[in-house]
Design a protein around this motif. Structure first.
Motif, short mmCIF file in Angstrom:
data_model
loop_
_atom_site.label_atom_id
_atom_site.label_comp_id
_atom_site.label_asym_id
_atom_site.label_seq_id
_atom_site.Cartn_x
_atom_site.Cartn_y
_atom_site.Cartn_z
N GLY A 1 34.84 -12.89 -22.14
CA GLY A 1 34.83 -12.19 -20.46
C GLY A 1 34.75 -10.27 -20.88
O GLY A 1 35.10 -9.93 -21.34
N ALA A 2 33.95 -10.33 -19.86
CA ALA A 2 33.16 -8.80 -19.87
C ALA A 2 33.88 -8.23 -18.10
O ALA A 2 33.94 -8.83 -17.40
CB ALA A 2 32.14 -8.41 -20.24
N LYS A 3 33.53 -6.23 -17.91
CA LYS A 3 34.12 -6.39 -16.75
C LYS A 3 32.21 -5.19 -16.97
O LYS A 3 31.98 -4.19 -18.24
CB LYS A 3 35.13 -4.88 -17.09
CG LYS A 3 35.84 -4.91 -15.93
CD LYS A 3 36.79 -4.01 -15.80
CE LYS A 3 37.83 -5.10 -15.32
NZ LYS A 3 39.38 -4.47 -15.35
N LEU A 4 32.19 -5.75 -15.64
CA LEU A 4 30.68 -4.20 -15.25
C LEU A 4 31.47 -3.96 -14.31
O LEU A 4 31.34 -4.35 -12.69
CB LEU A 4 29.67 -4.83 -15.40
CG LEU A 4 28.41 -4.24 -15.20
CD1 LEU A 4 28.06 -2.95 -15.85
CD2 LEU A 4 27.31 -5.39 -14.62
N LEU A 5 31.12 -2.71 -13.90
CA LEU A 5 31.47 -2.10 -12.64
C LEU A 5 30.77 -0.94 -12.63
O LEU A 5 29.86 -0.20 -13.29
CB LEU A 5 33.05 -0.90 -12.84
CG LEU A 5 34.74 -1.79 -14.13
CD1 LEU A 5 34.85 -0.88 -13.57
CD2 LEU A 5 34.60 -2.77 -12.27
N LEU A 6 30.73 -0.34 -11.11
CA LEU A 6 29.84 0.53 -10.35
C LEU A 6 31.59 1.87 -10.10
O LEU A 6 31.86 0.91 -8.84
CB LEU A 6 29.34 0.95 -9.18
CG LEU A 6 28.39 1.66 -8.83
CD1 LEU A 6 27.49 2.77 -9.95
CD2 LEU A 6 27.22 1.12 -7.78
N ILE A 7 31.26 2.99 -10.66
CA ILE A 7 32.51 3.64 -9.98
C ILE A 7 31.93 5.02 -9.98
O ILE A 7 31.21 5.84 -10.21
CB ILE A 7 33.52 3.50 -10.54
CG1 ILE A 7 34.22 2.34 -10.79
CG2 ILE A 7 34.78 5.11 -9.96
CD1 ILE A 7 35.51 2.66 -11.62
N GLU A 8 32.05 5.83 -8.31
CA GLU A 8 30.94 6.90 -8.24
C GLU A 8 29.92 7.58 -8.72
O GLU A 8 29.94 7.53 -9.66
CB GLU A 8 32.37 8.70 -8.72
CG GLU A 8 33.78 7.65 -7.95
CD GLU A 8 34.64 8.34 -8.40
OE1 GLU A 8 34.71 9.39 -9.55
OE2 GLU A 8 36.13 8.85 -7.94
N GLY A 9 28.83 6.58 -9.18
CA GLY A 9 27.70 6.39 -9.11
C GLY A 9 27.07 6.66 -10.38
O GLY A 9 26.51 6.12 -10.96
#
Length: 141
Positions: free
Chosen positions: A93-101
């Protein structure tokens, strides 16, 4: 095979659902490039921009899609942690995030952005991310 741009967290959620959160996948290939080059006259050309791009091919044990390619543009961090000998390379399982651009991809759902180097996993961050379905690219080659 058109590229699909991630614009927001909604795009990320839809993609993660589509690709099953990277469950039972593997990183098959990785290619990194920059805009820096040496021409025929041996002059070097460089960019002052964030010019590093990384393309990563993932395959998984499921269909529709069974293989995707992620394109990271404007790479700001790139941390590859190869598996040890006698250790499998399966991504559970993986993580994909958008944080502050800034977009972040990590090969573990438990990865924490506040302690990125304390965890022995591969991760990458970039200003932009795109994806495309490359399911015909399954197999060893």
């Amino acid at each position: 095979m058109n590229w699909n741009k991630f614009n927001n967290s909604t795009d990320i959620g839809k993609f993660m659902d589509l690709f099953g959160g990277f469950h039972d996948s593997c990183l098959k290939e990785l290619y990194m490039s920059t805009e820096t080059f040496v021409d025929e006259e041996l002059s070097m050309s460089m960019s002052v921009n964030l010019d590093t791009c990384v393309r990563i091919l993932f395959q998984r044990q499921d269909r529709d899609p069974s293989a995707i390619e992620l394109l990271f543009k404007g790479v700001t961090h790139f941390h590859i942690y190869p598996r040890a000998e006698n250790q499998d390379s399966i991504i559970y399982g993986a993580k994909l995030l958008l944080i502050e651009g800034q977009f972040y991809w990590a090969e573990d759902e438990e990865w924490q952005i506040d302690q990125p180097f304390l965890q022995p996993i591969s991760w990458i961050s970039a200003k932009e991310i795109y994806w495309r379905d490359v399911s015909p690219w399954m197999g060893k080659k």
